[in-house]
Design a protein around this motif. Structure first.
Motif, short mmCIF file in Angstrom:
data_model
loop_
_atom_site.label_atom_id
_atom_site.label_comp_id
_atom_site.label_asym_id
_atom_site.label_seq_id
_atom_site.Cartn_x
_atom_site.Cartn_y
_atom_site.Cartn_z
N VAL A 98 0.81 -1.23 0.00
CA VAL A 98 0.00 0.00 0.00
C VAL A 98 0.84 1.28 0.00
CG1 VAL A 98 -1.65 1.34 1.37
CG2 VAL A 98 -2.09 -1.06 0.87
N PRO A 99 1.94 1.36 0.82
CA PRO A 99 2.75 2.59 0.73
C PRO A 99 3.26 2.86 -0.67
CG PRO A 99 3.45 1.27 2.61
CD PRO A 99 2.46 0.45 1.87
N TYR A 100 3.57 1.80 -1.42
CA TYR A 100 4.03 1.99 -2.79
C TYR A 100 2.93 2.58 -3.66
CZ TYR A 100 8.13 -0.64 -1.44
OH TYR A 100 9.27 -1.04 -0.82
N LEU A 101 1.70 2.13 -3.42
CA LEU A 101 0.58 2.71 -4.17
C LEU A 101 0.41 4.19 -3.83
CD1 LEU A 101 -2.10 -0.13 -3.88
CD2 LEU A 101 -0.75 0.49 -5.88
N ARG A 102 0.58 4.49 -2.53
CA ARG A 102 0.44 5.88 -2.12
C ARG A 102 1.51 6.73 -2.81
NH1 ARG A 102 1.32 6.32 3.49
NH2 ARG A 102 0.12 4.39 3.75
N ASP A 103 2.69 6.17 -2.90
CA ASP A 103 3.78 6.83 -3.61
C ASP A 103 3.39 7.10 -5.07
OD1 ASP A 103 6.60 7.69 -3.40
OD2 ASP A 103 6.87 6.19 -4.98
N LEU A 104 2.76 6.10 -5.70
CA LEU A 104 2.33 6.21 -7.08
C LEU A 104 1.26 7.30 -7.19
CD1 LEU A 104 3.25 4.60 -9.51
CD2 LEU A 104 1.33 3.08 -9.20
N TYR A 105 0.38 7.33 -6.20
CA TYR A 105 -0.66 8.36 -6.18
C TYR A 105 -0.03 9.75 -6.14
CZ TYR A 105 -4.61 11.16 -4.71
OH TYR A 105 -5.57 12.13 -4.62
N ASP A 106 0.98 9.90 -5.26
CA ASP A 106 1.68 11.19 -5.21
C ASP A 106 2.24 11.57 -6.57
OD1 ASP A 106 1.16 11.50 -2.55
OD2 ASP A 106 3.10 10.76 -1.87
N HIS A 107 2.73 10.55 -7.30
CA HIS A 107 3.27 10.85 -8.63
C HIS A 107 2.20 11.35 -9.58
CE1 HIS A 107 7.43 9.74 -8.21
NE2 HIS A 107 7.07 8.70 -7.50
N THR A 108 1.00 10.76 -9.49
CA THR A 108 -0.06 11.25 -10.40
C THR A 108 -0.44 12.69 -10.05
OG1 THR A 108 -1.84 10.38 -9.01
CG2 THR A 108 -1.07 8.97 -10.78
N VAL A 109 -0.46 13.01 -8.74
CA VAL A 109 -0.77 14.39 -8.34
C VAL A 109 0.29 15.33 -8.89
CG1 VAL A 109 -1.02 15.96 -6.40
CG2 VAL A 109 -2.00 13.67 -6.28
N HIS A 110 1.56 14.95 -8.69
CA HIS A 110 2.67 15.72 -9.24
C HIS A 110 2.49 15.90 -10.76
CE1 HIS A 110 7.30 16.38 -9.15
NE2 HIS A 110 6.74 17.10 -10.07
N GLU A 144 -0.71 21.18 -15.37
CA GLU A 144 -1.38 22.48 -15.24
C GLU A 144 -0.39 23.61 -15.50
OE1 GLU A 144 -4.62 23.29 -14.96
OE2 GLU A 144 -4.70 21.14 -15.35
N ALA A 145 0.83 23.44 -14.96
CA ALA A 145 1.85 24.47 -15.17
C ALA A 145 2.15 24.61 -16.65
CB ALA A 145 3.10 24.13 -14.38
N GLU A 193 12.58 16.47 -6.68
CA GLU A 193 11.56 17.28 -7.36
C GLU A 193 10.16 17.01 -6.81
OE1 GLU A 193 11.83 19.62 -9.65
OE2 GLU A 193 13.99 19.49 -9.99
N GLN A 194 10.10 16.61 -5.56
CA GLN A 194 8.82 16.24 -4.95
C GLN A 194 8.00 17.46 -4.56
OE1 GLN A 194 7.84 13.12 -3.92
NE2 GLN A 194 9.67 11.88 -4.23
N ARG A 195 6.70 17.26 -4.49
CA ARG A 195 5.84 18.28 -3.89
C ARG A 195 5.79 18.04 -2.39
NH1 ARG A 195 0.29 16.65 -3.49
NH2 ARG A 195 -0.44 18.61 -4.31
N ALA A 196 5.38 19.05 -1.63
CA ALA A 196 5.26 18.91 -0.19
C ALA A 196 4.31 17.77 0.13
CB ALA A 196 4.72 20.19 0.43
N LYS A 197 4.67 16.92 1.08
CA LYS A 197 3.76 15.85 1.46
C LYS A 197 4.10 15.34 2.85
CE LYS A 197 6.20 11.84 -0.37
NZ LYS A 197 6.01 10.54 -1.01
N LEU A 198 3.20 14.57 3.37
CA LEU A 198 3.37 14.00 4.70
C LEU A 198 3.07 12.52 4.62
CD1 LEU A 198 3.62 14.44 7.82
CD2 LEU A 198 1.15 14.68 7.84
#
Lengths: 361, 361, 361, 361, 361
Positions: free
Chosen positions: C252-264, C270-271, D98-103
């Motif tokens: 699951v932490p790896y999935l969360r990491d992947l999720y962070d990547h999609t947000v990034h 957008e930029a 190059e990460q965004r802020a996260k917790l």
């Protein structure tokens, strides 16, 4: 608008603090109270004086609808407020005629603020009037700034003994009045929509600066309508949840229907706004095209006359030896060359469709 | 649109209040009721008269689908409504043919409003028609303004004895009809998409004011489609929650699939809208570039002729002593200077690519 | 796009209704099934025929990854679907190659749709391909339209016996594949970003109409990427909630990491979009400046030649008495005046920086 | 940016998969570990080698703050990670600059990513650096790409024995560091704000194309800052919820205060963005006005010279009989007419304020 | 703004860390504490010194309102903070005069930050001042930067023994103060609205570049007001929830009323912003129209003079044989032709309405 708001802000303090304030200007229409009491069998309709309202008792097993015109007669309002034990803030809100739609619930009654719109097709503007309602268990109070006639259809149906309305309770009456307001909203929407369509036709045909101002005005109107209807959605939503049981289960589906109408209304309004934005773009584009056409006209003129002027200049030079100069037909040859060039130019312009004053780009 | 809406608002009152209203104009198509009863073994398909529908009994262990064309025949509708105990508001909604998609749940049935779209590729506009459905436990009622043929594929599959459809209940039939509507939506979307692509190609090639109006029209169409499909998403979402158990667990995944299609639809629509905005920008830019080209043409003409005209003017001066003036080739020297300057200018313009009529800036 | 969609809509009906449909065109690549079974100790990799897959039994205590190329071979797909008891709608979704990313959960497996992107730097466009995954408790099925090589790094790591991957379960394999897809997304993003920067440099230097089209194309690409990644975020969010327990707590932490990547990813997108809007503005501005420069050129020419032409005209008048006219140096005085005015003008223009062709306003 | 990202994506795999990767380039600053242990009574501050960190034991009843410069020294990082049992993904995130802020919360520690910004007033751009923190129960790890000096004020306050900081736990230290970062953010914001105001003043005075690029750059900067601060709000929100109890109740109000600062920050940023959009509009308008002025100059020139040129042309005609032609003062009369017309024109232009080069429209 | 913020950031550290900081500049107004204690029967109003506040005891059964002017006198503030046990962060917030509206709840008191606005109609700008309130069970502290007079009406009502205010508790006093602030907000809104209307009238009449700057300034003002009122809505919302019981049930409806006013305020502000955007469009359009008119003027001039100039040129040619050349009236014929063409042109222009300087397109 500003004067008004300032004014009603002063009134606001009055309800809560009992300061003495003279009624601003003479109330536009003489205030009056009108009462309708009915059940399935009978209907009594009459005017009430301030004294009568103070001691008025609702007849049992009747629905009582009391309508007050001319909300600026403060003494009258206070008499009504006292008789029905309205909270000082409710009185404030009734006097404060620039309110947005809202719902306040008190143990003995629900208090609703709504707005009625008048559309002036001449100036493409809307004016509005506040309509306040207090819905008790057995009575309904309505407050209007002046007689508007918008409740007349409901009164008519009551008089004609229309079944569902006469048999149902005061909650259905409240729904019927809100529905008649909604009817008015849709009439305004239709009027705006027609004006927007007329404007679109005019713009595509023959854009004029007046159109710009009309687009601007219709946008203004749509903003005001949205500001009025948006909070009304929330109000209806709260009414549907019916937490205080002022509405019977039979009436709730009708409220839900009304809610659907407000949603439909706001969506139609959004579509009108999108259309108006599109018209703005078309207007801006028509301006650019006009610059285009003017520049083209200038170019055409320059291209027609400059070569001829040069030729005239050339044969106007004072050299002692010049071709054709002593020729009998020299002048006509020169004129011929000028004409030939001009005609050739015109042919080019014609093929490029530069001569039309329509914008075919 | 306004006429229509006003009209149906009058109808609205009818359902609830039983006023007598004559049917507006003669109903466009003669109203008719068509019935299909089927189970896995047999299928009965027939027309029903108003009398028959009043006393019609659903055969046991069959799925009954009753389709009504021509919703403006009020007597017929009231007969159907009475037979299936539809709420007066449901009848209102069926008559009110400008509704947005919605779902109302009653104890005995679910009531759905949806819209069917026709895309006119000529005028780049959509017209739409309302399709109402009432889904009972063992029957499905559908109401259309006029025969549209959009349900024909489903009827065909029923007649051919298509397995899943014939074996499943009325809920799967309801899904199949919604799915066939969705199919139509995607066909309209494809048509718009193709037109937008054709428009884009035309714009990049040879922009014309007509293109502007076409962009405007396609935007209009996309707004209308969005207004239709957006509430449909909510409807499907409610159906998936299936709070009233009208759908069997086997059918729910199909509804979820349908929901995914509406999401896909709205996203594709957004992409089309983004494209149209981009086209608008390109059109505006092409206008600016055109002004550019016109001004450049003017500049080129002025630069070619003004020096020559000046030289002609100079040798046209009446000074008694002027160089070359008595020279035999003086005139030709003057002409030569003019030509040299003109050719030099042309070379400069050619190197700067000012002579092309394509916008290479 | 439209052809395709229509096509897959037909396929859609097939899965649920068993109509016979011939495979559209000959499948682009011959379909094939590839199997990898592994645990920490051993790894078996082989091709499977349709017959083999029907009777294939997963070896105990192994992770089985079955990859199917060429989803348009329907018979093959149905064999696989039957073997792993996939729902007809899942089969539909696999065939329907224009789906958005989504997650459907069934009791025996999770079904994921994702997309793989190819960026064509030539035409500044992306094409995409659908990748479907079904994650069971002990097996993972992946379906691709054609061999893409995007899973190759994962296969390589499996073969090299990379520890974490070989020791973990099928859920970690699923993560690793999603991660390799994400890697591809970032590569596309980088390519777009570089092209946007190159475009920006070009625009500021030397804007051309081609740039406008390129901005338009890159915007299009960014819209498509956003449409693909946005639903992927929801999918990953659902996976992280892990309601059906297909993922071990270690994964699951790896999935969360992947999720962070999609947000990034979406934020970077957008930029880029903001940058492209800015470029559009700069382009529009450069057009206006160009009009400016052209008009200025015209003004300069007019101001240089008109006075001189007037002077020539004046001395070309035929008055019998005119100053200088009989003077020996009269002609040269006239020329001198013309030159003086022209030089004075040029000085003025030079001080106002009107002579430069760079846009210094 | 792209190079970097690609690079760190490779690093990402390392933490999880133990591939051997050489450190990219030589680490910009030699990596070093700095330790501060303190309580209300004493404070020990020293450098640590890689060996020392491996066997380092936190002294009891002390707060331990370990700061690592130069995150690209992978061996060093792995030593630290091993000592404090950091998850491989945490190590990945530290390396991935190059990460965004996260917790991310782990049972033994909280892991925070934040960014530090450097504003370059020359190029109107920001560069940023990643700062990672791991907050345990009794220790705080901070990781920086290179020594930035941004933590120096906190160190100074620790050394000076500032009461609240020395008496509070590691959670307050973490707050103090975040607060010093926030301080830096506000400094950057102020710098941008000042540059935007300077730009505004310049634009209203004397717009130049450089201004356009500066607007573009400041917009870019504001986008990057927003991308950095937006996720920080979520992080602080999570910290305030304090689900894992890493913060004492006394520290939570300070976090809430910090959260308020981020909200203030983003709102100020929005206001700056609105201002920049307004500047863009003003710039575009100034361009239009400039076209206006150029066209007006052209018109003025044409109107001054064309009548005079015509008059010269008229008297240059070769008719045998022309008025004034033999008059002694004929020439001067002609000149007088020319001057009269020109002066009349100038008077008209002057009254219409067409002669000013300021844009008074 | 930047200076200020930097400054207050330094102050921030003071409250928490007890560093010694000299008060920046001399406090603009000498700080002073004013106390009002009242109940229904009596009212005591007096100035307090720093010593007095330290030992001050609230008289029982009285409402105590303590107002502090001149928040920059830190010693004074600390005395007050100590007496009422305010949290160091509260002190920070009072000193930090650039805060957004917010609500912090502590066990013994609620802490509110609000802003007071001054509108300068000259420069179309707003300045603002922070007003902090701490509401205890029996006392209310208010902190202002300098005496503003905005609380004077409330003081007046207290002195006049206004019933509701004197009889109610400290919570109603708090409401009354917030209400008087809201009154100020609406006054500013009215002023802006009037200025926007005046601007609109001016724009439609006679647009000037100054109008553009005024639009820009009013937009700026509306952004600042929104930034101030938006968080105030949240604050009031929290107060209405009344989780800590600082407000009596009788006061809550008044808060809800205040909340409605903030909603009304933000909506009016949105309407003003929409109007300003519309004005921007109208201004841009007026610029385009002006270019139009200038180009048209140029075209008219060219069209009037070029034909005449050509004719003059033609008769200026030096051919030995030319028509009319020896004719007595030849010259006048030529002039007549010139005039005829010019008059014909003028007629065409007049019919096309090109001669008016009003923009009738």
């Amino acid at each position: 608008m500003s004067k008004r708001k300032h004014m009603h802000r002063k009134h606001r303090l009055l309800g809560t603090d009992n300061k003495v304030i003279t009624s601003p200007a003479s109330a536009e229409a003489t205030a009056c109270i009108h009462k309708m009491c009915y059940n399935a069998e009978e209907l009594v309709s009459q005017q009430l004086t301030m004294q009568e309202i103070t001691h008025w008792q609702a007849p049992p097993a009747h629905v009582a609808w009391i309508n007050v015109h001319g909300v600026l007669d403060i003494a009258l309002l206070q008499a009504v407020a006292k008789r029905f034990s309205l909270h000082p803030l409710v009185l404030d809100d009734i006097l404060n005629t620039e309110q947005r739609a809202k719902l306040d619930s008190y143990p003995e009654y629900l208090f609703l603020e709504t707005r009625l719109f008048y559309y002036d097709a001449e100036s493409l503007s809307v004016s509005s009037e506040q309509i306040s309602m207090a819905l008790g268990r057995e009575w309904l109070l309505t407050f209007q700034e002046r007689p508007s006639g918008s409740f007349e259809p409901v009164r008519e149906r009551l008089r004609q003994g229309q079944a569902l309305l006469r048999k149902s309770g005061v909650d259905y009456l409240c729904y019927a009045l809100l529905d008649s307001l909604m009817e008015r909203y849709f009439q305004v929407l239709e009027a705006i929509n027609e004006d927007a369509e007329r404007l679109e036709a005019h713009l595509l045909d023959n854009p004029s600066p007046e159109d710009l101002q009309n687009i601007h005005r219709l946008k203004h109107v749509s903003i005001e309508l949205r500001r009025a209807v948006w909070p009304l959605r929330e109000v209806l939503n709260s009414l549907i949840r019916n937490e205080h049981g002022f509405f019977s289960p039979q009436t709730v589906p009708y409220l839900r229907d009304l809610y659907d109408h407000t949603v439909h209304f706001t969506e139609s309004l959004e579509a009108i706004r999108d259309t108006l934005s599109g018209l703005m773009d078309i207007y801006m584009t028509s301006l650019s095209q006009r610059v285009n056409l003017e520049v083209r006209a200038l170019t055409v003129v320059a291209m027609l006359f400059m070569p001829a002027t040069l030729i005239a200049g050339i044969f106007g030079m004072n050299f002692s030896k010049m071709p054709w100069i002593d020729d009998t037909y020299g002048f006509w040859w020169a004129i011929l060359i000028m004409l030939t060039i001009a005609i050739a130019m015109l042919l080019v312009f014609w093929r490029r469709q530069w001569l039309s004053s329509r914008h075919q780009q």
